[in-house]
Motif scaffolding. Structure first.
Motif, PDB file in Angstrom:
ATOM      1  N   THR A  60       0.843  -1.189   0.000  1.00 39.27           N
ATOM      2  CA  THR A  60       0.000   0.000   0.000  1.00 39.27           C
ATOM      3  C   THR A  60       0.881   1.243   0.000  1.00 39.27           C
ATOM      4  OG1 THR A  60      -1.737  -1.143   1.239  1.00 39.27           O
ATOM      5  CG2 THR A  60      -1.787   1.258   1.259  1.00 39.27           C
ATOM      6  N   VAL A  61       0.635   2.133  -0.941  1.00 38.60           N
ATOM      7  CA  VAL A  61       1.395   3.369  -1.036  1.00 38.60           C
ATOM      8  C   VAL A  61       0.480   4.524  -0.613  1.00 38.60           C
ATOM      9  CG1 VAL A  61       2.711   4.921  -2.525  1.00 38.60           C
ATOM     10  CG2 VAL A  61       2.815   2.439  -2.892  1.00 38.60           C
ATOM     11  N   GLU A  62       0.861   5.223   0.416  1.00 36.41           N
ATOM     12  CA  GLU A  62       0.062   6.322   0.958  1.00 36.41           C
ATOM     13  C   GLU A  62       0.807   7.635   0.728  1.00 36.41           C
ATOM     14  OE1 GLU A  62      -1.191   7.833   5.411  1.00 36.41           O
ATOM     15  OE2 GLU A  62      -1.375   5.681   4.958  1.00 36.41           O
ATOM     16  N   ILE A  63       0.166   8.527  -0.043  1.00 32.78           N
ATOM     17  CA  ILE A  63       0.774   9.816  -0.353  1.00 32.78           C
ATOM     18  C   ILE A  63       0.091  10.888   0.490  1.00 32.78           C
ATOM     19  CG2 ILE A  63       1.373  11.457  -2.157  1.00 32.78           C
ATOM     20  CD1 ILE A  63       2.619   8.716  -2.549  1.00 32.78           C
ATOM     21  N   ARG A  64       0.899  11.607   1.250  1.00 36.37           N
ATOM     22  CA  ARG A  64       0.371  12.694   2.072  1.00 36.37           C
ATOM     23  C   ARG A  64       0.903  14.019   1.523  1.00 36.37           C
ATOM     24  NH1 ARG A  64       1.396  10.119   8.161  1.00 36.37           N
ATOM     25  NH2 ARG A  64       0.021   8.289   7.887  1.00 36.37           N
ATOM     26  N   TYR A  65      -0.023  14.958   1.375  1.00 39.64           N
ATOM     27  CA  TYR A  65       0.357  16.245   0.810  1.00 39.64           C
ATOM     28  C   TYR A  65       0.229  17.319   1.881  1.00 39.64           C
ATOM     29  CZ  TYR A  65       0.395  20.368  -2.172  1.00 39.64           C
ATOM     30  OH  TYR A  65       0.682  21.584  -2.726  1.00 39.64           O
ATOM     31  N   ILE A  66       1.260  18.111   2.058  1.00 42.16           N
ATOM     32  CA  ILE A  66       1.269  19.201   3.030  1.00 42.16           C
ATOM     33  C   ILE A  66       1.630  20.486   2.318  1.00 42.16           C
ATOM     34  CG2 ILE A  66       2.397  20.137   5.090  1.00 42.16           C
ATOM     35  CD1 ILE A  66       2.881  17.325   6.044  1.00 42.16           C
ATOM     36  N   GLU A  67       0.805  21.516   2.581  1.00 39.77           N
ATOM     37  CA  GLU A  67       1.096  22.816   1.970  1.00 39.77           C
ATOM     38  C   GLU A  67       2.274  23.468   2.705  1.00 39.77           C
ATOM     39  OE1 GLU A  67      -2.435  25.125   2.008  1.00 39.77           O
ATOM     40  OE2 GLU A  67      -3.384  23.973   0.389  1.00 39.77           O
ATOM     41  N   VAL A  68       3.199  23.942   1.933  1.00 36.56           N
ATOM     42  CA  VAL A  68       4.377  24.587   2.469  1.00 36.56           C
ATOM     43  C   VAL A  68       4.384  26.054   2.075  1.00 36.56           C
ATOM     44  CG1 VAL A  68       6.907  24.618   2.504  1.00 36.56           C
ATOM     45  CG2 VAL A  68       5.680  22.429   2.399  1.00 36.56           C
ATOM     46  N   VAL A  69       4.462  26.914   3.073  1.00 37.56           N
ATOM     47  CA  VAL A  69       4.494  28.338   2.821  1.00 37.56           C
ATOM     48  C   VAL A  69       5.906  28.838   3.149  1.00 37.56           C
ATOM     49  CG1 VAL A  69       3.539  30.607   3.420  1.00 37.56           C
ATOM     50  CG2 VAL A  69       2.050  28.582   3.368  1.00 37.56           C
ATOM     51  N   GLU A  70       6.579  29.382   2.188  1.00 36.09           N
ATOM     52  CA  GLU A  70       7.917  29.901   2.386  1.00 36.09           C
ATOM     53  C   GLU A  70       7.856  31.401   2.597  1.00 36.09           C
ATOM     54  OE1 GLU A  70      10.401  28.804  -0.802  1.00 36.09           O
ATOM     55  OE2 GLU A  70      10.212  26.627  -0.473  1.00 36.09           O
ATOM     56  N   ARG A  71       8.512  31.867   3.669  1.00 39.13           N
ATOM     57  CA  ARG A  71       8.506  33.305   3.973  1.00 39.13           C
ATOM     58  C   ARG A  71       9.912  33.868   3.889  1.00 39.13           C
ATOM     59  NH1 ARG A  71       3.627  34.724   6.166  1.00 39.13           N
ATOM     60  NH2 ARG A  71       2.309  33.018   6.928  1.00 39.13           N
TER      61      ARG A  71
END
Length: 439
Positions: free
Chosen positions: A428-439
């Motif tokens: 099972t391949v689980e892809i997790r996406y997280i928004e990254v905000v660069e400042r």
């Protein structure tokens, strides 16, 4: 006084002289140019004198054998004790005659070896009690994931005597010592696993540890649920070191800890797995206990024979050699079978490691493409199944960081396809996406 005249590694022999044997014994000592002191004995009509003479370690066995061949039976008292130093030019010559710098010349006599092996094995009640205590302490340390407590359990384990006694009994043709040592070893394994299991059941029923504790998440436990071939090196090293230490008259305390390290913690893990209702998980730890025990015996037997220990009665030498060969062959065969089993675990671990590296390379390769330049790999983790001892990848978790408000739906399908092609079974391949905000 010159350094050459001061000798260490010395034994002082005290020998009671039976009636009619005085001249015979003194002639033997004179022929070998051995310094001695004779005192008259008046306490018993059976003995006329006591002879005291120093010997280098390597000379004790041949001299005592020659005296016994001259008609001095075992009813006569022979005491061999450590002597700190002998200052004598003649003694130095005697030492030069017997010591040639090899293993055989550094070892203690056969008589001392037998006595040492007997002394290292405690009485039956003490052996059982100390084994139970050691197993309980080890189990507590394993559940706490505390290496310090686990090491403490090894210190109190009374295993070195039986572990080495079987080898000693074989090479010097003392079947009573051999049978007793083997019995103690078998009993020790059973008692250790049983005590660990009972204690673990008690701990679990009283909720002293979290009821949902996952054994594979405890480092001190998981590494022994799926042992590999390196475990053989530990056991063989412990066996050789144990025999060398006892045969040369050096301290065996630390070597005893090493032998216990090969036996007590895996026995504790086997008991814990049984208490958690996971008998298949106990297979690897139980095999580890058995292969370590057999390897210690095999290494000890080979080392003692190489060191030159032979039975007292030369007429039984051929029979003893045959017995030693059979036991070495038997032990080697069983150890080889267990080694194949451990090799299978090692290969499974190698395959899992290869899969993890290949899968990570695939993810990094995909994210390195121009269309995914805004995405980055934050975490990559492979979750193994609980089918001990042959574990396989069950799930791959890929955590990817990307710009807010954007997504790449096709990325999950691409990564799933690229990762799955490296797996021998469905993963099972689980892809997790997280928004990254660069400042």
């Amino acid at each position: 006084m010159t350094p050459g005249n001061l000798c260490r590694h010395v034994r002082l022999v005290q020998l009671t002289v039976p009636t009619g044997k005085r001249e015979t014994i003194l002639e033997i000592l004179d022929e070998r140019r051995i310094d001695y002191v004779v005192t008259d004995e008046t306490s018993s009509r059976k003995y006329t004198a006591v002879v005291y003479f120093p010997l280098p370690d390597a000379a004790v066995e041949p001299v005592l054998d020659e005296i016994q061949d001259a008609g001095i039976d075992e009813d006569a008292y022979t005491v061999v004790v450590d002597a700190e130093t002998v200052v004598s030019r003649q003694f130095q010559a005697l030492r030069d005659e017997y010591e040639d710098g090899d293993v055989g010349s550094d070892r203690i006599s056969r008589q001392e070896l037998q006595a040492e092996a007997d002394d290292l094995t405690p009485s039956f009640p003490v052996y059982v009690i100390m084994t139970v205590i050691s197993a309980v302490v080890a189990t507590a340390g394993l559940l706490l994931d505390s290496p310090a407590v686990v090491v403490g359990s090894m210190v109190i384990a009374p295993l070195i005597g039986p572990a080495l006694g079987a080898s000693v009994g074989t090479v010097i043709d003392d079947e009573e010592l051999f049978v007793e040592s083997v019995t103690y070893q078998i009993l020790g394994v059973v008692v250790a696993i049983g005590a660990a299991a009972i204690f673990a059941v008690l701990v679990r029923s009283l909720n002293i540890v979290p009821p949902d504790l996952v054994l594979s998440n405890v480092g001190e436990i998981s590494e022994r649920l799926a042992p590999d071939l390196l475990s053989l090196a530990i056991a063989l090293g412990a066996g050789i070191a144990g025999v060398v230490s006892i045969a040369t008259g050096t301290s065996v305390a630390l070597v005893g800890v090493m032998i216990a390290a090969a036996l007590i913690p895996p026995a504790g893990v086997a008991g814990i797995a049984l208490a958690w209702g996971q008998p298949t998980s106990a297979i690897g730890a139980t095999v580890l206990v058995l292969v370590n025990l057999l390897s210690v015996n095999l290494a000890g037997l080979l080392t003692l024979w190489y060191a030159g220990y032979r039975p007292e009665n030369l007429f039984s030498l051929g029979e003893t050699e045959e017995r030693v060969r059979k036991r070495i062959a038997g032990l080697a065969l069983i150890v080889l079978v267990f080694a194949v089993f451990l090799g299978g675990i090692t290969y499974a671990s190698y395959e899992s490691g290869t899969f993890e590296q290949d899968a990570r390379d695939e993810v990094e390769s995909v994210l390195a493409q121009d269309q995914y330049e805004d995405y980055q790999l934050l975490e990559f983790r492979v979750v193994m199944d609980d089918d001990y001892p042959f574990r396989n990848p069950e799930r791959v978790i890929v955590t990817i960081g990307g710009p807010p408000g954007e997504s790449a739906p096709e990325l999950a399908d691409i990564l799933n396809d690229r990762i799955s092609r490296h797996a021998d079974r469905p993963v099972t391949v689980e892809i997790r996406y997280i928004e990254v905000v660069e400042r």
